[in-house]
Motif scaffolding. Sequence first.
Motif, PDB file in Angstrom:
ATOM      1  N   ALA A   1       0.822  -1.211   0.000  1.00  0.00           N
ATOM      2  CA  ALA A   1       0.000   0.000   0.000  1.00  0.00           C
ATOM      3  C   ALA A   1       0.857   1.263   0.000  1.00  0.00           C
ATOM      4  O   ALA A   1       0.362   2.349  -0.308  1.00  0.00           O
ATOM      5  CB  ALA A   1      -0.929   0.004   1.210  1.00  0.00           C
TER       6      ALA A   1
ATOM      7  N   ALA B   1      -4.747  -1.252  -5.237  1.00  0.00           N
ATOM      8  CA  ALA B   1      -5.813  -0.408  -5.777  1.00  0.00           C
ATOM      9  C   ALA B   1      -6.647  -1.138  -6.824  1.00  0.00           C
ATOM     10  O   ALA B   1      -7.821  -0.809  -7.032  1.00  0.00           O
ATOM     11  CB  ALA B   1      -5.225   0.866  -6.372  1.00  0.00           C
TER      12      ALA B   1
ATOM     13  N   PHE C   1      -7.924  -3.943  -6.582  1.00  0.00           N
ATOM     14  CA  PHE C   1      -8.995  -4.699  -5.937  1.00  0.00           C
ATOM     15  C   PHE C   1     -10.189  -3.825  -5.568  1.00  0.00           C
ATOM     16  O   PHE C   1     -11.194  -4.336  -5.078  1.00  0.00           O
ATOM     17  CB  PHE C   1      -8.447  -5.420  -4.701  1.00  0.00           C
ATOM     18  CG  PHE C   1      -7.516  -6.550  -5.038  1.00  0.00           C
ATOM     19  CD1 PHE C   1      -8.000  -7.833  -5.247  1.00  0.00           C
ATOM     20  CD2 PHE C   1      -6.152  -6.329  -5.167  1.00  0.00           C
ATOM     21  CE1 PHE C   1      -7.147  -8.874  -5.575  1.00  0.00           C
ATOM     22  CE2 PHE C   1      -5.292  -7.363  -5.488  1.00  0.00           C
ATOM     23  CZ  PHE C   1      -5.793  -8.640  -5.699  1.00  0.00           C
ATOM     24  N   ARG C   2     -10.081  -2.522  -5.792  1.00  0.00           N
ATOM     25  CA  ARG C   2     -11.248  -1.669  -5.594  1.00  0.00           C
ATOM     26  C   ARG C   2     -12.284  -1.878  -6.697  1.00  0.00           C
ATOM     27  O   ARG C   2     -13.442  -1.522  -6.531  1.00  0.00           O
ATOM     28  CB  ARG C   2     -10.817  -0.199  -5.558  1.00  0.00           C
ATOM     29  CG  ARG C   2      -9.883   0.123  -4.400  1.00  0.00           C
ATOM     30  CD  ARG C   2      -9.392   1.558  -4.482  1.00  0.00           C
ATOM     31  NE  ARG C   2      -8.374   1.827  -3.469  1.00  0.00           N
ATOM     32  CZ  ARG C   2      -7.676   2.951  -3.397  1.00  0.00           C
ATOM     33  NH1 ARG C   2      -7.894   3.921  -4.298  1.00  0.00           N
ATOM     34  NH2 ARG C   2      -6.765   3.115  -2.458  1.00  0.00           N
ATOM     35  N   GLU C   3     -11.829  -2.422  -7.821  1.00  0.00           N
ATOM     36  CA  GLU C   3     -12.749  -2.750  -8.912  1.00  0.00           C
ATOM     37  C   GLU C   3     -13.449  -4.059  -8.571  1.00  0.00           C
ATOM     38  O   GLU C   3     -12.809  -5.095  -8.359  1.00  0.00           O
ATOM     39  CB  GLU C   3     -11.973  -2.869 -10.223  1.00  0.00           C
ATOM     40  CG  GLU C   3     -12.735  -3.484 -11.369  1.00  0.00           C
ATOM     41  CD  GLU C   3     -14.048  -2.777 -11.661  1.00  0.00           C
ATOM     42  OE1 GLU C   3     -15.059  -3.483 -11.825  1.00  0.00           O
ATOM     43  OE2 GLU C   3     -14.050  -1.527 -11.713  1.00  0.00           O
ATOM     44  N   ARG C   4     -14.770  -4.029  -8.510  1.00  0.00           N
ATOM     45  CA  ARG C   4     -15.570  -5.160  -8.043  1.00  0.00           C
ATOM     46  C   ARG C   4     -15.340  -6.426  -8.868  1.00  0.00           C
ATOM     47  O   ARG C   4     -15.161  -7.525  -8.328  1.00  0.00           O
ATOM     48  CB  ARG C   4     -17.049  -4.759  -8.076  1.00  0.00           C
ATOM     49  CG  ARG C   4     -17.988  -5.779  -7.462  1.00  0.00           C
ATOM     50  CD  ARG C   4     -19.432  -5.281  -7.581  1.00  0.00           C
ATOM     51  NE  ARG C   4     -20.358  -6.230  -7.011  1.00  0.00           N
ATOM     52  CZ  ARG C   4     -20.750  -6.234  -5.746  1.00  0.00           C
ATOM     53  NH1 ARG C   4     -20.260  -5.323  -4.911  1.00  0.00           N
ATOM     54  NH2 ARG C   4     -21.622  -7.127  -5.296  1.00  0.00           N
TER      55      ARG C   4
ATOM     56  N   ALA D   1     -11.843  -7.918  -8.103  1.00  0.00           N
ATOM     57  CA  ALA D   1     -11.826  -8.572  -6.800  1.00  0.00           C
ATOM     58  C   ALA D   1     -12.578  -9.897  -6.844  1.00  0.00           C
ATOM     59  O   ALA D   1     -12.121 -10.915  -6.305  1.00  0.00           O
ATOM     60  CB  ALA D   1     -12.436  -7.648  -5.741  1.00  0.00           C
TER      61      ALA D   1
ATOM     62  N   PRO E   1      -5.281   4.661  -8.446  1.00  0.00           N
ATOM     63  CA  PRO E   1      -5.551   5.582  -7.345  1.00  0.00           C
ATOM     64  C   PRO E   1      -4.443   5.506  -6.312  1.00  0.00           C
ATOM     65  O   PRO E   1      -3.868   4.459  -6.071  1.00  0.00           O
ATOM     66  CB  PRO E   1      -6.885   5.055  -6.765  1.00  0.00           C
ATOM     67  CG  PRO E   1      -7.467   4.200  -7.840  1.00  0.00           C
ATOM     68  CD  PRO E   1      -6.332   3.664  -8.615  1.00  0.00           C
TER      69      PRO E   1
END
Length: 534
Positions: free
Chosen positions: A268, A278, A280-283, A286, A533
């Motif tokens: 991170a 970052a 994994f923020r996309e559904r 993930a 991001p």
Amino acid sequence: MSQIGKPPCEEGIVLEGATPAPCSIRLRRWTLVAAILGSSLAFIDGTVVNVALPSIQRDLNATTADAQWVMESYALFLAALLLVGGALGDRFGRKRVFLIGVALFTLASIGCSLSPAIEPLIVARAVQGVGAALLVPGSLALISATFPQAERGAAIGTWSAFSGITAAIGPVLGGFLVEHFSWKWAFLINAPMGTILFALCLAKVPESKGAMHGSGVDSAGAILVTVGLAGLVFAFIEAPARGWSALSVWGALLAGVVALLLFGVAEARVASPMLPLALFRERNFAGANALTLLLYAALGGSLFFLPLNLIQVQGYGATAAGAALLPFIAIMFLLSRWTGSLVDRFGAKLPLVCGPVIAAAGFAMFALPSLDGSYWTTFFPAICVLGLGMSVTVAPLTTTVMNSVAKDLAGTASGVNNAVSRAAALLAIAVFGLMLTLIFNARLHSELQPLHLPAKLAAAVLAQRQKLAGMVLPDGYPQATLAALRHAVKAAFVAGFRWVMLVSAALALLSAASAWIFIDGKARQKPRAEPLPS
């Protein structure tokens, strides 16, 4: 056979690779040949060694835990360093890193074949894994760095076709060498291939590098993830023999958990992480990786024990055991074009739910066979159903990963998903081995009680419990007694194997549930290229 054929998303790494360097058509063809040979080395090794394990266990007087380490030492460094290998190629030259990987892999293969005991074999396998971590991403990166975008589709088609052939002949060839010569030839076969590949790449393949900005090597992440995975694997493999109260076991488990937590913190914060959190923020991304983790844990963990069952329990020869999974490979090869269109027709969710459910049925069918019985009525139906389930899953899974992130991040996303599949199999082999050993010991104890064996014979059997079905029964006792004892050992192994397959079926169902929860019902267009991001 714990990693059959290509893991998910390897095609994505090729298709969305670097900007190609100008070179002639002739050099492109030689580069494709080198990439095929490089991938073939890894594919053959990944399938040949499994059928050689029973012979290795017998000749080197090894326990089942030792046999696990033969696979795990290789898989550990491959899974942990795979993403680092790609970054090293981008930074220092893809051809250079690929050549280092080929040299390491080849020399380590020779070292494996010369190993007089299990310990040097495990060490040589670890070096082989380091070489593979440089070799595998390098072989794919060479294609993307040489072929223009418009020609990569044809190149990857050729590469995939030869990879399918390699996946098919690998276990059969390995079984033949083990059965008619020695397990050492399962490793030594890599030497001539590696030597030819090294000379070809040195003479015919052009060098290329990635853009220097953002191409740093995440050495801290590589060290932490290696220590983390190694700690967990050590704990689960060694716990049956040493006990959970042993300092080495719980200490390794604690060190592994802490290292993986620190790995998450480091990723991170580092500028160029090997695992960009970052993403994994996309559904969809993930969800696809949750599915990969669960399903490939089931696949890799369960199929590690299948050759042991076929050879040590069912009485198959090494060649027959190597050929047993040919229907699986044939189904995936024949259905590849059809399954590749499923996302366009139905969206991602439906195939990514149905495929793992079908695979779960295949795993459950592996729990049905007992002792003896024809291959065609016991293992063949299960292999076919499992092959159908994985065929329905793999191509939509790759497409989902590729479509879930911006175009300029597709190669990174594909590499992450590929590494997740390998790490899942690595951990599952260790955990499933612990479970099978515990069930084997309990069932063996109950099977031995009514036999009323002589104390010396019973002690000799219990002293070899860590070899599971690979134990060698002493001579000098009535044949009827030895036959009953042999049946008890086999029945104990089958009991553990059934639970491994039922847990695998449960993991496959959970992977279907993760797809149902996280994956969008409709096919998505790739978002516009944007930076990660912060």
